[in-house]
Design a protein around this motif. Structure first.
Motif, PDB file in Angstrom:
ATOM      1  N   SER A 160      29.127 -24.787 -16.659  1.00  0.00           N
ATOM      2  CA  SER A 160      28.205 -23.878 -17.333  1.00  0.00           C
ATOM      3  C   SER A 160      26.973 -24.612 -17.829  1.00  0.00           C
ATOM      4  CB  SER A 160      28.908 -23.199 -18.516  1.00  0.00           C
ATOM      5  OG  SER A 160      29.056 -24.126 -19.589  1.00  0.00           O
ATOM      6  N   ARG A 161      25.999 -23.840 -18.313  1.00  0.00           N
ATOM      7  CA  ARG A 161      24.781 -24.440 -18.856  1.00  0.00           C
ATOM      8  C   ARG A 161      25.091 -25.364 -20.029  1.00  0.00           C
ATOM      9  NH1 ARG A 161      19.665 -24.556 -18.474  1.00  0.00           N
ATOM     10  NH2 ARG A 161      19.673 -23.118 -16.697  1.00  0.00           N
ATOM     11  N   ASP A 162      26.165 -25.102 -20.741  1.00  0.00           N
ATOM     12  CA  ASP A 162      26.561 -25.940 -21.867  1.00  0.00           C
ATOM     13  C   ASP A 162      27.476 -27.088 -21.448  1.00  0.00           C
ATOM     14  OD1 ASP A 162      25.160 -24.324 -23.710  1.00  0.00           O
ATOM     15  OD2 ASP A 162      26.806 -22.888 -23.717  1.00  0.00           O
ATOM     16  N   GLY A 163      27.648 -27.300 -20.137  1.00  0.00           N
ATOM     17  CA  GLY A 163      28.461 -28.400 -19.656  1.00  0.00           C
ATOM     18  C   GLY A 163      29.950 -28.171 -19.799  1.00  0.00           C
ATOM     19  N   VAL A 164      30.367 -26.907 -19.746  1.00  0.00           N
ATOM     20  CA  VAL A 164      31.785 -26.571 -19.865  1.00  0.00           C
ATOM     21  C   VAL A 164      32.362 -26.319 -18.471  1.00  0.00           C
ATOM     22  CG1 VAL A 164      33.448 -24.915 -20.802  1.00  0.00           C
ATOM     23  CG2 VAL A 164      31.439 -25.587 -22.149  1.00  0.00           C
ATOM     24  N   LEU A 165      33.530 -26.910 -18.202  1.00  0.00           N
ATOM     25  CA  LEU A 165      34.202 -26.738 -16.916  1.00  0.00           C
ATOM     26  C   LEU A 165      34.564 -25.279 -16.689  1.00  0.00           C
ATOM     27  CD1 LEU A 165      37.020 -28.934 -15.445  1.00  0.00           C
ATOM     28  CD2 LEU A 165      37.408 -26.487 -15.713  1.00  0.00           C
ATOM     29  N   LEU A 166      34.240 -24.769 -15.498  1.00  0.00           N
ATOM     30  CA  LEU A 166      34.644 -23.426 -15.098  1.00  0.00           C
ATOM     31  C   LEU A 166      35.806 -23.583 -14.120  1.00  0.00           C
ATOM     32  CD1 LEU A 166      31.094 -21.888 -14.524  1.00  0.00           C
ATOM     33  CD2 LEU A 166      32.524 -21.769 -16.579  1.00  0.00           C
ATOM     34  N   PRO A 167      37.013 -23.154 -14.507  1.00  0.00           N
ATOM     35  CA  PRO A 167      38.191 -23.396 -13.659  1.00  0.00           C
ATOM     36  C   PRO A 167      38.041 -22.780 -12.277  1.00  0.00           C
ATOM     37  CG  PRO A 167      38.833 -22.664 -15.859  1.00  0.00           C
ATOM     38  CD  PRO A 167      37.356 -22.456 -15.750  1.00  0.00           C
ATOM     39  N   ALA A 168      38.531 -23.502 -11.287  1.00  0.00           N
ATOM     40  CA  ALA A 168      38.458 -23.027  -9.908  1.00  0.00           C
ATOM     41  C   ALA A 168      39.666 -22.154  -9.593  1.00  0.00           C
ATOM     42  CB  ALA A 168      38.416 -24.217  -8.953  1.00  0.00           C
ATOM     43  N   GLU A 169      39.428 -21.100  -8.816  1.00  0.00           N
ATOM     44  CA  GLU A 169      40.515 -20.240  -8.342  1.00  0.00           C
ATOM     45  C   GLU A 169      41.088 -20.858  -7.075  1.00  0.00           C
ATOM     46  OE1 GLU A 169      43.281 -18.292  -8.129  1.00  0.00           O
ATOM     47  OE2 GLU A 169      42.037 -17.058  -9.492  1.00  0.00           O
ATOM     48  N   ASP A 170      42.397 -21.134  -7.092  1.00  0.00           N
ATOM     49  CA  ASP A 170      43.021 -21.751  -5.924  1.00  0.00           C
ATOM     50  C   ASP A 170      44.069 -20.852  -5.274  1.00  0.00           C
ATOM     51  OD1 ASP A 170      44.902 -21.858  -7.914  1.00  0.00           O
ATOM     52  OD2 ASP A 170      45.392 -23.981  -7.671  1.00  0.00           O
ATOM     53  N   ARG A 171      44.108 -19.574  -5.682  1.00  0.00           N
ATOM     54  CA  ARG A 171      45.076 -18.630  -5.112  1.00  0.00           C
ATOM     55  C   ARG A 171      44.335 -17.571  -4.300  1.00  0.00           C
ATOM     56  NH1 ARG A 171      47.268 -16.403 -10.456  1.00  0.00           N
ATOM     57  NH2 ARG A 171      45.034 -16.607 -10.810  1.00  0.00           N
ATOM     58  N   PRO A 172      44.416 -17.626  -2.991  1.00  0.00           N
ATOM     59  CA  PRO A 172      43.741 -16.616  -2.169  1.00  0.00           C
ATOM     60  C   PRO A 172      44.152 -15.191  -2.511  1.00  0.00           C
ATOM     61  CG  PRO A 172      44.416 -18.456  -0.806  1.00  0.00           C
ATOM     62  CD  PRO A 172      45.029 -18.678  -2.150  1.00  0.00           C
ATOM     63  N   SER A 173      45.416 -14.964  -2.858  1.00  0.00           N
ATOM     64  CA  SER A 173      45.862 -13.610  -3.180  1.00  0.00           C
ATOM     65  C   SER A 173      45.163 -13.082  -4.427  1.00  0.00           C
ATOM     66  CB  SER A 173      47.381 -13.574  -3.381  1.00  0.00           C
ATOM     67  OG  SER A 173      47.769 -14.361  -4.500  1.00  0.00           O
ATOM     68  N   ALA A 174      44.991 -13.940  -5.449  1.00  0.00           N
ATOM     69  CA  ALA A 174      44.303 -13.520  -6.670  1.00  0.00           C
ATOM     70  C   ALA A 174      42.830 -13.241  -6.388  1.00  0.00           C
ATOM     71  CB  ALA A 174      44.449 -14.588  -7.747  1.00  0.00           C
ATOM     72  N   LEU A 175      42.223 -14.088  -5.561  1.00  0.00           N
ATOM     73  CA  LEU A 175      40.828 -13.866  -5.181  1.00  0.00           C
ATOM     74  C   LEU A 175      40.680 -12.555  -4.425  1.00  0.00           C
ATOM     75  CD1 LEU A 175      37.903 -14.841  -4.879  1.00  0.00           C
ATOM     76  CD2 LEU A 175      38.633 -16.141  -2.863  1.00  0.00           C
ATOM     77  N   PHE A 176      41.608 -12.278  -3.528  1.00  0.00           N
ATOM     78  CA  PHE A 176      41.575 -11.039  -2.761  1.00  0.00           C
ATOM     79  C   PHE A 176      41.647  -9.827  -3.696  1.00  0.00           C
ATOM     80  CE2 PHE A 176      43.394  -7.578  -0.348  1.00  0.00           C
ATOM     81  CZ  PHE A 176      42.778  -7.668   0.878  1.00  0.00           C
ATOM     82  N   ARG A 177      42.545  -9.871  -4.672  1.00  0.00           N
ATOM     83  CA  ARG A 177      42.674  -8.745  -5.604  1.00  0.00           C
ATOM     84  C   ARG A 177      41.396  -8.557  -6.408  1.00  0.00           C
ATOM     85  NH1 ARG A 177      47.973 -10.830  -5.980  1.00  0.00           N
ATOM     86  NH2 ARG A 177      47.429 -12.091  -7.803  1.00  0.00           N
ATOM     87  N   ARG A 178      40.785  -9.665  -6.835  1.00  0.00           N
ATOM     88  CA  ARG A 178      39.539  -9.554  -7.597  1.00  0.00           C
ATOM     89  C   ARG A 178      38.444  -8.884  -6.776  1.00  0.00           C
ATOM     90  NH1 ARG A 178      37.566 -15.137  -9.616  1.00  0.00           N
ATOM     91  NH2 ARG A 178      35.887 -13.829 -10.473  1.00  0.00           N
ATOM     92  N   MET A 179      38.395  -9.207  -5.497  1.00  0.00           N
ATOM     93  CA  MET A 179      37.312  -8.692  -4.661  1.00  0.00           C
ATOM     94  C   MET A 179      37.544  -7.263  -4.191  1.00  0.00           C
ATOM     95  SD  MET A 179      35.914 -11.874  -2.336  1.00  0.00           S
ATOM     96  CE  MET A 179      37.415 -12.116  -1.389  1.00  0.00           C
ATOM     97  N   PHE A 180      38.822  -6.897  -3.919  1.00  0.00           N
ATOM     98  CA  PHE A 180      39.044  -5.667  -3.173  1.00  0.00           C
ATOM     99  C   PHE A 180      40.011  -4.664  -3.795  1.00  0.00           C
ATOM    100  CE2 PHE A 180      38.234  -9.028   0.093  1.00  0.00           C
ATOM    101  CZ  PHE A 180      36.921  -8.669   0.330  1.00  0.00           C
ATOM    102  N   VAL A 181      40.741  -5.048  -4.830  1.00  0.00           N
ATOM    103  CA  VAL A 181      41.704  -4.125  -5.416  1.00  0.00           C
ATOM    104  C   VAL A 181      41.129  -3.554  -6.702  1.00  0.00           C
ATOM    105  CG1 VAL A 181      44.044  -3.841  -6.303  1.00  0.00           C
ATOM    106  CG2 VAL A 181      43.624  -5.367  -4.366  1.00  0.00           C
ATOM    107  N   GLN A 182      40.931  -2.230  -6.734  1.00  0.00           N
ATOM    108  CA  GLN A 182      40.236  -1.572  -7.830  1.00  0.00           C
ATOM    109  C   GLN A 182      41.060  -1.499  -9.106  1.00  0.00           C
ATOM    110  OE1 GLN A 182      37.036  -0.424  -7.611  1.00  0.00           O
ATOM    111  NE2 GLN A 182      37.071   0.024  -9.786  1.00  0.00           N
ATOM    112  N   GLY A 183      42.359  -1.212  -8.978  1.00  0.00           N
ATOM    113  CA  GLY A 183      43.154  -0.947 -10.174  1.00  0.00           C
ATOM    114  C   GLY A 183      43.072   0.519 -10.539  1.00  0.00           C
TER     115      GLY A 183
END
Length: 437
Positions: A160-183
């Motif tokens: 981030s702009r404040d030098g804070v680590l932004l955790p990486a997503e390493d689960r394709p299934s979770a990424l898929f749900r974020r992109m395409f599953v509405q809820g």
């Protein structure tokens, strides 16, 4: 008749993408709006950027070409990308000034922050986040930060702009749900309520800051102004996030991809995550992606179905001139180039309003390590593909007095349409790298 096309031969409303075990129905595309008499045909295809780093790098000898310029001889590793010779540029003699300290530099690859081993070190904003800030949230996700075998608590390309680590997503299934599953409606309502509550907290903070500013000195007011600006920026992002929560996601048929939990399946995991990147770009879910390939955290792994590494990736990289280890590292690096080649094939074969995704996507592959065996952080292996640059060259800079890697970053920002003249340790744009138009 092919179900992807209507009776006029144009793409139908339900256009499908097939891959990684799913069938994805895309939302209304620009080409669809053009069929219906809209103005989309005049809008150019958006520019995108993917930034990949393997934090153990590659063996430098087989990577770098022996000669320079447009007619350079492809090195053993680059020979895998022969089909893309006119779509890639390889660089030598680039590094971050005063970014030394072996593996501790891995979090500085996209920030260029100096002296990562110094007391009181604090990282700075990464290239992807800088770009996302300036481009604004034109897509559902301003950026995506991904990883392969990544140590989420300690390593990331994105800061981030404040030098804070932004955790990486390493689960394709979770990424898929974020992109395409509405809820369902209840889940969306809960998310909107959370965003509203976060906005309320910021409102209180801003009221307190405005009252406090009147009672402090000029220097403190300037520092506080920077803090308030950060809060307002976050407030705007929360507002935009609320709008996207109410925008339907692309519909999906089928299940999310299955995560590969076995960390020894290094290359299948790498390839699966690149397939997710392709899907994210093709569906225009985002236009900025980072991908950290964490070799440091990778145990003994499969190189092929018939061969496993002699040691964990990190220990293997410290080969100590062992002929057996070097030979195995070469096979690993060759496979890494094959994975990259298959990904470039995917981008090149996907059309984006005329041009291919490769034409419109900047792909940077590199590392913070010039030579992992001796913890060297100079002469970094850097490869650039696509994105509308004039490629087909080996651009070589001074091996003893490297050019700033951030000069390349400024060139990438400008190619994205960002009017940036400076980033981190840059001294300008990178000499010799020109845009197509």
């Amino acid at each position: 008749m092919d179900p992807r096309f209507d009776q006029h031969g144009t793409t139908s409303r339900r256009r499908f993408l097939r891959g990684i075990g799913v069938v994805l129905g895309l939302p209304l595309l620009e080409s669809d709006r053009d069929i219906r008499g809209g103005e989309a045909s005049s809008s150019p295809a958006p520019r995108r950027m993917l930034l990949i780093s393997n934090n153990l790098g590659v063996l430098p000898g087989p990577f770098f070409p022996s000669d320079v310029g447009e007619n350079y001889t492809l090195s053993p590793y680059l020979d895998h990308l022969r089909d893309f010779r006119d779509d890639i540029t390889v660089f030598s003699g680039l590094s971050h000034p005063n970014v030394v300290g072996g593996h501790s530099t891995e979090n500085c690859f996209l920030t260029g922050a100096k002296d990562p081993t110094g007391s009181g070190f604090r990282n700075t904003i990464s290239l992807d986040q800088f770009a996302a800030e300036h481009l604004g949230q034109q897509t559902r996700f301003a950026s995506l930060n991904l990883g392969v075998n990544v140590d989420r608590a300690n390593r990331s390309l994105s800061w981030s702009r404040d030098g804070v680590l932004l955790p990486a997503e390493d689960r394709p299934s979770a990424l898929f749900r974020r992109m395409f599953v509405q809820g369902n409606r209840r889940e969306v309502a809960r998310r909107l309520h959370q965003l509203k509550e976060q906005g309320s907290i910021l409102d209180v903070l801003l009221d307190d800051m405005n009252s406090y500013q009147r009672r402090i000195g000029k220097g403190d007011r300037e520092r506080l102004d920077q803090y308030v600006t950060s809060i307002r920026s976050l407030e705007q992002r929360l507002h935009t996030a609320g709008q996207w929560e109410q925008t339907p996601k692309p519909s999906v048929d089928g299940d999310p991809p299955k995560d590969i939990l076995d960390r020894s399946q290094f290359f299948p995991k790498f390839e699966l995550m690149l397939s997710m990147v392709h899907l994210a770009f093709e569906s225009d879910s985002t236009r900025i992606v980072t991908l950290m390939v964490d070799g440091f955290a990778t145990p003994v792994f499969e190189i092929t179905e018939k061969e496993r590494s002699l040691n964990g990736y990190h220990n293997l990289s410290h080969h100590g001139q062992s002929a057996e280890k070097i030979a195995q590292l070469q096979r690993i690096d060759h496979e890494q180039m094959r994975v990259l080649k298959r990904f470039l094939d995917q981008l090149a074969s996907t059309s984006d309003r005329g041009p291919s995704l490769l034409d419109q996507t900047i792909v940077l592959f590199g590392s913070n390590m010039g030579d992992a065996n001796v913890h060297n952080n100079t002469n970094l292996p850097i490869l650039l593909a696509g994105g509308g640059f004039r490629h087909g060259k080996h651009l070589a800079f001074d091996q003893a007095n490297n050019a700033p890697l951030c000069n390349l970053y400024v060139s990438l920002l400008q190619r994205l349409g960002i009017e940036a003249e400076h980033f981190a340790s840059s001294t300008g744009t990178l000499t010799g790298l020109n845009q197509v138009g």
